[in-house]
Design an enzyme around this catalytic site. Structure first.
Site, short mmCIF file in Angstrom:
data_model
loop_
_atom_site.label_atom_id
_atom_site.label_comp_id
_atom_site.label_asym_id
_atom_site.label_seq_id
_atom_site.Cartn_x
_atom_site.Cartn_y
_atom_site.Cartn_z
N ASP A 54 28.75 37.44 27.32
CA ASP A 54 28.48 36.82 26.48
C ASP A 54 28.79 37.36 25.44
O ASP A 54 29.16 38.71 24.65
CB ASP A 54 27.28 35.96 26.02
CG ASP A 54 27.01 35.08 25.15
OD1 ASP A 54 27.48 34.46 24.95
OD2 ASP A 54 25.94 35.09 23.74
N ASP A 66 22.78 31.28 28.02
CA ASP A 66 23.36 31.84 28.98
C ASP A 66 22.78 31.53 30.36
O ASP A 66 23.28 32.26 30.90
CB ASP A 66 23.40 33.61 28.46
CG ASP A 66 24.49 33.71 26.67
OD1 ASP A 66 26.08 32.81 27.10
OD2 ASP A 66 23.63 33.95 26.71
N ASP A 106 22.40 36.31 26.06
CA ASP A 106 21.53 37.01 25.80
C ASP A 106 20.65 35.81 25.38
O ASP A 106 19.46 35.85 24.93
CB ASP A 106 21.70 37.76 24.04
CG ASP A 106 22.46 36.88 23.16
OD1 ASP A 106 23.09 35.98 24.10
OD2 ASP A 106 21.69 36.61 21.88
#
Length: 709
Positions: free
Chosen positions: A378, A581, A577
């Site tokens: 990410d 996600d 995080d």
């Protein structure tokens, strides 16, 4: 065929009696223990812990008294009294698991354990109660009790980590507010439970509150923090006609909303569903031990039966020795070290990881991580710091950068917007003095206008500057260049003239480029996914050395991207995080959550990087490969010693040593357990020699080169 979400065994949906429906999804189970494990993991973990403690308390004296029992009938009765509750009370779960496995026509370790320990206990009990019927006085109570205790201890270690799995969904649910402010037809407001909100209801959301449901703005303007859903670190401006997502945070202005989606249709609830479905979808096809047991159980039973029948009908040794031959094969074939083979390596591997800030939640994640070929990052909060920071100060001719920053910080001193706070913090960090504004006006979604020393100072977007009648032609080229490379650019004016521009971006984490390079050296592909725009994504990807990225991806699309990358059997690890996600972390073969991230990400991820150091990603990959290698070696040794002794138990040495060899079978079984367990534990302890490379950067993050966010 469905898959048991706990053990990974195949279950036929048409004949399965054990099933449960959770939030609209039906799960099938091979045994009651798996179903309990899934529905109430915390309760099952507590029960397992108690069983392990009781089993250990009873097994310890059994091991101590086994030697003297060979010469004392009294000690043998004591062993019977201690071993019986271990076998039938503590070990009852193995009988139930064996029954479920047979009913589903699937071999599993419960069958092997139940068969081996039952044979050991039954024969030992018969020798104790009717010693005259048997040619030897040896008993196997220590073998049966030790097998049950060790296997339960191994299951408890796995169950401790599973109890966290349901926390991910629970914490996602907690993100949604429980109360909403609904506007009544008469213009008054009333507080109502979110469950009572209907599509079309008009809601009022004040600054600092979470938006209750998915809705459309009908009045008001504000900046909304959508980072939990989209990953975009900078709040998004919202006005009439714009859609807002439930559980996101209204940062500044008062909003009036028309409810669009409620209940299971909300974006947040769709994420909950995606997490649950993905968590089940990534379960292992079968546990390795169960796969071995599928073939090992019938082979052992056949071998034992052939041995017993051979000595009875061909060897003519009598029924007592024939039964002893059958029982001996079954007992010695049951590998007690199997119960500690995986947990021992897992315990050492996870301990080594924990020492270096890498929390690995279970053996299945180690196995998957060792097979990973693609690592997906990410962007916001993972590769980057997740908050705006000043990257460029472009003062107009005649002004210095410090003067520009001081002017902007003075104007923004009353702002709560993340960009305003970033400007003020940078000025404080540089010890630049500021002047208190006599007037302050926040223009939602655009910037601020203040009065400083009698002069009107504006700090805001280029659109706001144009609305204020400012001529931007002198800075147009610089403005376009900064925006081209993904900077968020703020115009600062005073007295109707441009004082300069301030560019902000989300800065890249210091070790990001090094971590990406290390993964590539290990032969892995590296991909970046982000909800941010294409321009910003390209800038970050270039900075960290990633050539493949996908931008403007919402949570469900991230999950689809992970699924696409998994095609062809390539293992995929996802590093993230945020709440946005969570579905991708669950869908990936291994979810790796940054320690500073949300609780949902950490609970969904199979590996948590506590230190926020991206170099822990390649470290975790190397540690996983080493630990998996140890687990496989342990599984081999767990069976090897026992398998070698099967021919002896079957009577292969009788032609050489006579029937007296059966007198030593209890001793051989104990030796097989001791040697195999010692080999497994010693081999696992070698993992403590796995060190974190000296070249890996520490956890202290100093400001790296600037980039976009």
């Amino acid at each position: 065929m469905a898959t048991d979400p706990i053990c990974g065994m195949f279950v036929d949906e048409k004949t399965a009696e054990l099933k449960a429906q959770v939030r609209g999804i039906t799960y099938y189970f091979c045994s009651e223990s798996c179903m309990r494990d899934f529905l109430a993991p915390e309760k099952e973990a507590r029960k397992l812990k108690l069983e392990v403690i009781v089993a250990a308390i009873l097994t310890a004296p059994i091991l101590f008294l086994t030697g003297p029992a060979l010469d004392s009938r009294l000690f043998t009765y004591v062993l019977l009294a201690l071993g019986t509750p271990v076998q039938f009370i503590i070990g009852w779960r193995f009988y139930k698991g064996a029954y479920d496995g047979i009913r589903n026509r699937m071999g599993n370790m419960d069958i092997l354990i139940a068969l081996g320990t039952s044979a050991a206990w039954a024969y030992s009990a018969a020798v104790t109660l009717r010693p005259a019927l048997f040619p030897t006085s040896g008993v196997f109570f220590d073998a049966s009790a030790t097998i049950i205790t060790l296997v339960l201890a191994g299951r408890y270690l796995e169950n401790v980590t599973k109890s966290r799995a349901s926390d991910a969904v629970r914490k996602l649910m907690e993100m949604s507010p429980s109360i909403a402010h609904r506007l009544n037809p008469d213009g008054t407001e009333s507080e109502v439970a979110i469950e009572l909100i209907n599509v079309g209801d008009v809601l009022v959301v004040r600054p600092g509150e979470r938006i209750p449901v998915d809705a459309v703005v009908t009045a008001g303007e504000s900046a909304v923090d959508e980072s939990m859903i989209t990953g975009e670190s900078i709040p998004v401006d919202k006005g009439p006609g714009d859609e807002v997502i439930g559980a996101t945070i209204n940062k500044s202005g008062l909003l009036r909303l028309r409810t669009d989606k409620v209940g299971q249709d909300m974006t947040l609830m769709q994420i909950v569903k995606l997490v649950e479905e993905a968590r089940v979808g990534t379960a292992p096809v079968q546990r390795l031990a169960d796969r071995i047991a599928t073939y090992f159980v019938p082979i052992v039973i056949l071998t034992a039966s052939v041995a017993g029948l051979y000595w009875y009908f061909i060897g003519h040794v009598g029924s007592a020795y024939s039964v002893l031959a059958f029982v001996s094969v079954v007992i010695i074939a049951c590998p007690c070290a199997l119960g500690v083979a995986t947990p021992a390596a897992l315990l050492v591997g996870t301990s080594v990881g924990a020492q270096h800030g890498v929390l690995i939640k279970g053996g299945e994640y180690l196995e998957r991580m060792a097979k990973v070929k693609t690592v997906v990052f990410d962007k916001t909060g993972t590769l980057t710091e997740g908050k705006p920071a000043i990257t460029d100060l472009v003062p107009s001719p005649g002004r210095t950068a410090d003067e520009l920053l001081g002017l902007a910080a003075s104007a923004e001193s009353g702002s709560e917007h993340p960009i305003g706070r970033a400007i003020v913090q940078e000025a404080r960090a540089r010890s630049i003095p500021t002047t208190e504004a006599s007037q302050f006006q926040n223009i939602s979604g655009s910037g601020v206008v203040s009065t400083i020393n009698g002069a009107k100072v504006m700090v805001g977007t280029s659109r706001l500057a144009e609305e204020e009648g400012i001529d931007l032609s002198p800075v147009k080229t610089s403005l376009e260049e900064l925006e081209r490379i993904g900077r968020t650019t703020i115009i600062v004016t005073t007295g109707g003239k441009i004082a300069g521009m301030i560019a902000l971006a989300d800065t890249v984490r210091t070790p990001a480029r090094t971590a990406v390079g290390a993964l590539k050296e290990m032969g892995m592909d590296v991909v970046m996914l982000t909800g941010d725009n294409e321009r910003t994504a390209a800038s970050v990807a270039k900075d960290v050395g990633i050539t493949r990225f996908v931008a403007e991806v919402l949570p469900e699309k991230k999950q689809e991207a992970i699924e696409s990358l998994r095609q062809g059997g390539r293992g995929v690890a996802m590093v993230g995080d945020g709440i946005n996600d969570a579905p991708a972390l669950a869908k990936a073969d291994v979810g790796m959550a940054i320690g500073s991230g949300t609780d949902v990400a950490k609970e969904t991820g199979g590996i948590v990087l506590i230190k926020d150091n991206l170099m822990d990603v390649p470290f975790a990959a190397r540690l996983s490969r080493s630990t998996l290698s140890k687990i496989k070696q342990n599984l081999f040794w767990a069976f090897a010693y026992n398998v070698v002794l099967i021919p002896v138990a079957a009577g292969a040495l009788v032609p050489l040593l006579g029937l007296s060899i059966f007198d030593y079978l209890p001793l051989l079984a104990a030796m097989a357990m001791a040697v195999s367990s010692t080999a497994v534990i010693t081999n696992s302890l070698l993992l403590f020699g796995f060190n974190y490379p000296d070249s890996v950067p520490g956890t202290n993050h100093t400001p790296g080169h600037s980039t976009s966010g």
